[in-house]
Scaffold this active site. Structure first.
Site: not given
Ligand SMILES: [Zn+2]
Length: 354
Positions: A168, A204, A206
């Site tokens: 992220h 993942d 996300h």
């Protein structure tokens, strides 16, 4: 298991101390025990210590201003006395340099107040900085780069068992429990070490928004992600949709496969297969897997329902690409199944590569 495991005990220096979510301090799930559980599961593997890396290895994927900030965020916070008054024991942003603040031609200044500085680089309130955060985040990136070096030296596959996670984190901002983008740093090292084109495939639960942002205009790094649909209410909420396909020289070099909440093995594995075929067709010469296992049915952080057999099959599909492969740990928050699920993926990769 023949996949070599890169390890650093310095991850323990990062104690996030929870998260601030909707203004409330919660215990959080990105805990030191995560890495320890995985390491314990892989006790019989070959272990290599992460090697220190020069700043240039981080500057390949991050702005100097972000690195400078992260390296002194905690000491600035302490020097300003914020840990004593008002008694906040982690760096938490309170104002953000939101683009809507600025008129054309007006750029944000570097705030004089330590309390304000975090809001220039953080994009959420969940990613707290404590005394050892910088050292641990740097060690995680160094471990991922070490894994890339091992693969460049001829290892078929290397796994960086790291935290904090990284996918992220963008070039200039941190968030989502991530500070430095470990997988992106590994991809950059593979490129500088001679790989013509690299694919970063993110499994993942996300969207890997940071990795997407870093390479969005780069045609030599293909970035693909299969994840729970942000448009259905999931982090990172603002992006990660199928229409984001890269820009400028990188047009066509980004691929997102959002899945409906509740999706299990079949749609998820279809996604992994599609991304793998796409990477092969795009001419990838090396592979980085952003290996989160939070798509698991029992994981508290996502609504996907992938099984242990699904993770093994995903590993096999990725291994069957037959590319030099670096795997970098991302999410996965169910402490009891985290280690076994990582093992399933790594053994699947071995089967695929064989
Ligand atoms: Zn995740």
């Amino acid at each position: 298991m023949s996949v070599v495991v890169v390890w650093t005990g310095r991850h323990r220096l990062h104690e996030p101390g929870g998260e601030v979510w909707v203004g409330v301090r919660t215990p959080g799930t990105e805990l030191p025990e995560r890495a320890e559980r995985i390491r314990a599961e892989l006790a019989g593997a070959r272990i290599v210590e992460a090697r220190e890396q020069p700043d240039s290895a981080l500057l390949a994927v991050h702005d100097g201003a972000l690195l400078d900030y992260l390296s002194r965020a905690w000491s600035d916070w302490q020097a300003a006395g914020l840990d004593r008054d008002p008694g906040q024991d982690r760096v938490v942003p309170y104002i953000f340099s939101h683009p809507g603040l600025f008129s054309a031609g007006v750029a944000p200044v570097d705030p004089a107040a330590a309390s304000a500085r975090a809001g220039r680089f953080a994009y959420d309130t969940m990613t707290l900085i404590g005394p050892g955060t910088w050292e641990a985040a740097r060690a995680a990136a160094e471990a991922a780069i070490t894994a890339a070096d091992l693969v460049l030296a001829g290892e078929p596959a290397a796994y960086a068992c790291v935290r904090p996670p990284g996918h992220h984190a963008t070039r200039g901002a941190f968030g989502g429990s991530c500070y430095l983008n470990n997988a992106a740093a590994a991809a950059a090292r593979l490129r500088s070490g001679g790989a013509g084109r690299v694919a970063v495939l993110d499994i993942d639960a996300h969207h890997g928004n940071g990795t997407q942002a870093i390479f969005y205009e780069d045609r030599e790094v293909l970035v693909g992600s299969v994840h729970v649909d942000p448009a259905a209410g999931w982090f990172p909420h603002f992006l990660g949709l199928a229409g984001e396909t890269g820009a400028a020289a990188g047009a066509g070099a980004n691929r997102n496969l959002p899945l409906a909440p509740g999706s299990g093995d079949e749609p998820w594995l279809d996604g992994v297969r599609l991304l793998s075929e796409w990477a092969a067709a795009g001419g990838a010469e090396a592979l980085v897997v952003a290996l989160g296992v939070d798509a698991a049915g029992g994981d508290p952080q996502s609504p996907l329902e992938v099984t242990a057999a699904g993770f093994r099959a995903a590993g096999r599909t990725l291994g069957e690409l037959g590319l030099p492969t670096v795997l970098v740990q991302e999410g996965g928050y169910d402490l009891d199944t985290l280690g076994p699920l990582v093992r399933e993926v790594l053994e699947g990769v071995e089967e695929g590569l064989a």
